[in-house]
Write a protein that holds these residues in place. Sequence first.
Motif, PDB file in Angstrom:
ATOM      1  N   ARG A  41      52.037  65.900  24.535  1.00  0.00           N
ATOM      2  CA  ARG A  41      53.080  66.770  25.076  1.00  0.00           C
ATOM      3  C   ARG A  41      53.153  68.072  24.276  1.00  0.00           C
ATOM      4  O   ARG A  41      53.190  69.151  24.835  1.00  0.00           O
ATOM      5  CB  ARG A  41      54.417  66.030  25.059  1.00  0.00           C
ATOM      6  CG  ARG A  41      55.542  66.779  25.684  1.00  0.00           C
ATOM      7  CD  ARG A  41      56.819  65.950  25.805  1.00  0.00           C
ATOM      8  NE  ARG A  41      57.178  65.269  24.579  1.00  0.00           N
ATOM      9  CZ  ARG A  41      57.082  63.966  24.377  1.00  0.00           C
ATOM     10  NH1 ARG A  41      56.626  63.172  25.310  1.00  0.00           N
ATOM     11  NH2 ARG A  41      57.432  63.428  23.230  1.00  0.00           N
ATOM     12  N   LYS A  92      52.163  72.207  25.180  1.00  0.00           N
ATOM     13  CA  LYS A  92      53.137  73.281  25.079  1.00  0.00           C
ATOM     14  C   LYS A  92      52.723  74.340  24.049  1.00  0.00           C
ATOM     15  O   LYS A  92      53.211  75.442  24.083  1.00  0.00           O
ATOM     16  CB  LYS A  92      54.496  72.716  24.661  1.00  0.00           C
ATOM     17  CG  LYS A  92      55.163  71.920  25.734  1.00  0.00           C
ATOM     18  CD  LYS A  92      56.502  71.435  25.241  1.00  0.00           C
ATOM     19  CE  LYS A  92      57.209  70.617  26.285  1.00  0.00           C
ATOM     20  NZ  LYS A  92      58.464  70.063  25.779  1.00  0.00           N
ATOM     21  N   TRP A  96      49.986  66.364  32.843  1.00  0.00           N
ATOM     22  CA  TRP A  96      51.331  65.783  32.894  1.00  0.00           C
ATOM     23  C   TRP A  96      51.342  64.545  33.782  1.00  0.00           C
ATOM     24  O   TRP A  96      51.981  63.544  33.463  1.00  0.00           O
ATOM     25  CB  TRP A  96      52.348  66.807  33.390  1.00  0.00           C
ATOM     26  CG  TRP A  96      52.745  67.777  32.338  1.00  0.00           C
ATOM     27  CD1 TRP A  96      52.399  69.093  32.267  1.00  0.00           C
ATOM     28  CD2 TRP A  96      53.542  67.521  31.180  1.00  0.00           C
ATOM     29  NE1 TRP A  96      52.930  69.660  31.135  1.00  0.00           N
ATOM     30  CE2 TRP A  96      53.645  68.714  30.453  1.00  0.00           C
ATOM     31  CE3 TRP A  96      54.186  66.389  30.681  1.00  0.00           C
ATOM     32  CZ2 TRP A  96      54.355  68.822  29.268  1.00  0.00           C
ATOM     33  CZ3 TRP A  96      54.905  66.494  29.496  1.00  0.00           C
ATOM     34  CH2 TRP A  96      54.977  67.696  28.812  1.00  0.00           C
ATOM     35  N   GLN A 140      49.721  61.569  32.010  1.00  0.00           N
ATOM     36  CA  GLN A 140      50.597  61.070  30.954  1.00  0.00           C
ATOM     37  C   GLN A 140      51.717  60.226  31.540  1.00  0.00           C
ATOM     38  O   GLN A 140      52.063  59.173  30.993  1.00  0.00           O
ATOM     39  CB  GLN A 140      51.196  62.224  30.158  1.00  0.00           C
ATOM     40  CG  GLN A 140      50.206  62.917  29.258  1.00  0.00           C
ATOM     41  CD  GLN A 140      50.852  64.064  28.551  1.00  0.00           C
ATOM     42  OE1 GLN A 140      51.634  63.848  27.639  1.00  0.00           O
ATOM     43  NE2 GLN A 140      50.560  65.277  28.983  1.00  0.00           N
ATOM     44  N   SER A 141      52.278  60.669  32.655  1.00  0.00           N
ATOM     45  CA  SER A 141      53.357  59.891  33.253  1.00  0.00           C
ATOM     46  C   SER A 141      52.846  58.531  33.727  1.00  0.00           C
ATOM     47  O   SER A 141      53.540  57.518  33.595  1.00  0.00           O
ATOM     48  CB  SER A 141      54.019  60.652  34.399  1.00  0.00           C
ATOM     49  OG  SER A 141      53.176  60.739  35.521  1.00  0.00           O
TER      50      SER A 141
END
Length: 110
Positions: free
Chosen positions: A12, A16, A42, A45-46
């Motif tokens: 994460r 960023k 993303w 990862q989820s």
Amino acid sequence: MSRIARITGAVRNGAKAGEATSGRWGARGTNSSGAAWLPSAWQIQSLLLAYPDDTLTGHAALAGRLLPTLPGPVREPLRRFLDHLGNTPGADLAAEYVATLSPQRAAARS
């Protein structure tokens, strides 16, 4: 902090960090060739935040195919996490999952 929490946090934070929005990586998670990797990163990862079962095995295989499309700061922590998934017994993964992501434990920490 469990390995799962450390790795998902690193992924994460890598997404960023400056490279995701400036430098050789353009705005909105696109690299200089225009490939939009950020939504895929993303999403995978989820999917990997699921309880460790047969579905997670399929998601891990999908993530492995996605790895080459991701920039290094995102790819390497995700690769380490996938290695961890592949080399850790299911019971241990389940215990890490509960220790890290259980709503009851989170409420107890509050």
